[in-house]
Design an enzyme around this catalytic site. Structure first.
Site, PDB file in Angstrom:
ATOM      1  N   ASN A  37       0.845  -1.192  -0.001  1.00 26.28           N
ATOM      2  CA  ASN A  37       0.088   0.013   0.098  1.00 26.28           C
ATOM      3  C   ASN A  37       0.866   1.252   0.009  1.00 26.28           C
ATOM      4  OD1 ASN A  37      -2.020  -1.789   0.321  1.00 26.28           O
ATOM      5  ND2 ASN A  37      -2.386  -1.462   2.452  1.00 26.28           N
ATOM      6  N   ASP A  71      -0.483   3.974   0.777  1.00 29.74           N
ATOM      7  CA  ASP A  71      -1.180   5.069   1.908  1.00 29.74           C
ATOM      8  C   ASP A  71      -0.308   4.975   3.107  1.00 29.74           C
ATOM      9  OD1 ASP A  71      -1.823   3.002   3.781  1.00 29.74           O
ATOM     10  OD2 ASP A  71      -3.361   2.713   2.750  1.00 29.74           O
ATOM     11  N   HIS A 105       5.910  -0.821  -2.563  1.00 32.49           N
ATOM     12  CA  HIS A 105       5.568  -0.183  -3.812  1.00 32.49           C
ATOM     13  C   HIS A 105       5.722   1.558  -3.912  1.00 32.49           C
ATOM     14  CE1 HIS A 105       2.958  -3.838  -5.096  1.00 32.49           C
ATOM     15  NE2 HIS A 105       4.255  -4.045  -5.392  1.00 32.49           N
ATOM     16  N   SER A 164      -4.548  -9.660  -3.212  1.00 35.03           N
ATOM     17  CA  SER A 164      -5.123 -10.659  -4.255  1.00 35.03           C
ATOM     18  C   SER A 164      -4.180 -11.599  -4.738  1.00 35.03           C
ATOM     19  CB  SER A 164      -5.843  -9.645  -5.381  1.00 35.03           C
ATOM     20  OG  SER A 164      -4.893  -9.055  -6.048  1.00 35.03           O
TER      21      SER A 164
HETATM   22  P1  OAD Z   1      -6.114  -5.807  -4.836  1.00 35.74           P
HETATM   23  O1  OAD Z   1      -7.200  -4.771  -4.916  1.00 35.74           O
HETATM   24  O2  OAD Z   1      -5.821  -6.623  -5.986  1.00 35.74           O
HETATM   25  O3  OAD Z   1      -6.657  -7.069  -3.859  1.00 35.74           O
HETATM   26  C1  OAD Z   1      -7.240  -6.464  -2.675  1.00 35.74           C
HETATM   27  C2  OAD Z   1      -7.632  -7.775  -1.820  1.00 35.74           C
HETATM   28  O4  OAD Z   1      -8.035  -7.403  -0.552  1.00 35.74           O
HETATM   29  C3  OAD Z   1      -8.709  -8.805  -2.429  1.00 35.74           C
HETATM   30  O5  OAD Z   1      -7.975  -9.964  -2.406  1.00 35.74           O
HETATM   31  C4  OAD Z   1      -9.864  -8.864  -1.532  1.00 35.74           C
HETATM   32  O6  OAD Z   1     -10.676  -9.790  -1.324  1.00 35.74           O
HETATM   33  C5  OAD Z   1      -9.266  -8.100  -0.117  1.00 35.74           C
HETATM   34  N1  OAD Z   1     -10.191  -7.490   0.562  1.00 35.74           N
HETATM   35  C6  OAD Z   1     -11.344  -6.409   0.144  1.00 35.74           C
HETATM   36  N2  OAD Z   1     -11.611  -5.901   1.257  1.00 35.74           N
HETATM   37  C7  OAD Z   1     -11.149  -6.554   2.604  1.00 35.74           C
HETATM   38  C8  OAD Z   1     -11.237  -6.242   3.628  1.00 35.74           C
HETATM   39  N3  OAD Z   1     -12.206  -5.529   4.231  1.00 35.74           N
HETATM   40  N4  OAD Z   1     -10.820  -7.322   4.791  1.00 35.74           N
HETATM   41  C9  OAD Z   1      -9.786  -8.004   4.071  1.00 35.74           C
HETATM   42  N5  OAD Z   1      -9.536  -7.985   2.736  1.00 35.74           N
HETATM   43  C10 OAD Z   1     -10.174  -7.479   1.880  1.00 35.74           C
HETATM   44  O7  OAD Z   1      -5.048  -5.318  -3.911  1.00 35.74           O
HETATM   45  P2  OAD Z   1      -3.659  -5.563  -3.786  1.00 35.74           P
HETATM   46  O8  OAD Z   1      -3.174  -6.873  -3.788  1.00 35.74           O
HETATM   47  O9  OAD Z   1      -2.827  -4.677  -2.897  1.00 35.74           O
HETATM   48  O10 OAD Z   1       0.457  -1.596  -7.046  1.00 35.74           O
HETATM   49  O11 OAD Z   1      -2.777  -5.103  -4.974  1.00 35.74           O
HETATM   50  C11 OAD Z   1      -1.449  -5.300  -5.427  1.00 35.74           C
HETATM   51  C12 OAD Z   1      -0.980  -4.181  -6.133  1.00 35.74           C
HETATM   52  O12 OAD Z   1      -1.762  -3.683  -7.535  1.00 35.74           O
HETATM   53  C13 OAD Z   1      -1.026  -2.857  -5.375  1.00 35.74           C
HETATM   54  O13 OAD Z   1       0.059  -2.574  -4.739  1.00 35.74           O
HETATM   55  C14 OAD Z   1      -0.850  -1.911  -6.617  1.00 35.74           C
HETATM   56  C15 OAD Z   1      -1.683  -2.531  -7.646  1.00 35.74           C
HETATM   57  O14 OAD Z   1      -1.377  -2.220  -8.761  1.00 35.74           O
HETATM   58  C16 OAD Z   1       1.010  -0.388  -7.374  1.00 35.74           C
HETATM   59  O15 OAD Z   1       0.438   0.575  -7.099  1.00 35.74           O
HETATM   60  C17 OAD Z   1       2.361  -0.578  -7.846  1.00 35.74           C
END
Ligand code: OAD
Length: 238
Positions: free
Chosen positions: A91, A93, A115, A183
């Site tokens: 993240n 943030d 990141h 994810s």
């Molecule tokens: P994603 O948006 O791909 O995935 C978010 C995950 O959080 C999903 O698996 C959801 O099921 C889960 N989720 C949603 N709400 C939730 C909650 N209240 N409690 C628990 N889990 C929850 O985000 P990231 O995996 O962080 O890169 O994405 C990875 C990277 O892709 C980011 O850092 C960003 C993006 O491109 C850059 O900015 C370089």
């Protein structure tokens, strides 16, 4: 089970309940943009004003959100954990940093925003980093080079995440790896669980629902981060 060295990886899901949108919404758009239009070096070269505006909006939004119970539970763990605790976040943030500022972390703690960070900017000529509390424009001058401009300190697609060697060493040495709210769609972070497994670590996923890589974990706990993270942290001795 007792552990000594922990690596925790967090993703957008841990900040979702604070009001920060996750990346992979069902419409495939990222706050109304295609990822390749705002999160690549090519996009910044082609249309820096749009890219700045996108990140300016996200930076401004940080003033409206607060760390939630999941961030705070990890900060409390960091304050009491006697071994090494490496918190790697995807993240950009500052919610982990704010939660950790409220408690004194133990000496084995470190936070690695792999990141980048919305509240920092990088010089386009030297790569040097400076604080960035406000908006950036195509005219934002770098304090580090007379011809330099500032870009968001964000690792875009095609760029190498930060501190990968330190993260790799921590994964090789960990006996517990926990992935929270991510994810499993973006590498190299999605591959960390396999490195930890090879190192013999117990691997745990905490997520709202199964991720793309849930099968790779020894244990999964599904539910909102503000519930499952404090529960899991309470279950750890140390
Ligand atoms: P994603 O948006 O791909 O995935 C978010 C995950 O959080 C999903 O698996 C959801 O099921 C889960 N989720 C949603 N709400 C939730 C909650 N209240 N409690 C628990 N889990 C929850 O985000 P990231 O995996 O962080 O890169 O994405 C990875 C990277 O892709 C980011 O850092 C960003 C993006 O491109 C850059 O900015 C370089």
């Amino acid at each position: 089970m007792t552990h000594r060295n922990i690596v925790i990886l967090t993703g957008a899901g841990i900040s979702a309940e604070s009001g920060v949108p996750t990346f992979r919404a069902s419409d495939g758009l990222w706050m109304g943009h295609r990822i390749e239009d705002v999160a690549t070096p090519e996009a910044f070269h082609r249309d820096p004003a749009t890219v700045h505006e996108f990140y300016n909006a996200r930076r401004r939004q940080l003033t409206e959100v607060q760390p939630n119970a999941a961030h705070r539970a990890l900060a409390e763990l960091a304050a009491r954990w006697p071994g090494a605790l490496t918190l790697v976040t995807q993240n950009v943030d500052d919610l982990h940093a704010r939660a950790h500022a409220e408690v004194e972390p133990a000496s084995g703690f470190r936070l690695i925003p792999m990141h980048g960070e919305l509240l920092k900017a990088a010089c386009t000529r030297t790569g040097r980093i400076s604080d960035c509390p406000g908006d950036l424009t195509v005219d934002s001058a770098s304090p580090h080079h007379p011809e330099g401009r500032l870009r968001p300190h964000i690792v875009w697609f095609g760029e190498i995440p930060l501190e990968m060697e330190v993260i790799h060493d921590a994964l090789q040495a960990c006996d517990l790896f926990v992935a929270i709210g991510t994810s499993g769609a973006v590498y190299p972070a999605a591959g960390f669980v396999e490195i930890a497994r090879h190192a013999g670590a117990r691997t745990v996923e905490l997520n709202l629902e199964p991720s793309l890589i849930s099968d790779l974990f020894d244990e999964t706990h599904f539910g909102p981060a503000t519930r499952v993270v404090p529960e899991f942290v309470r279950s750890l001795s140390g």
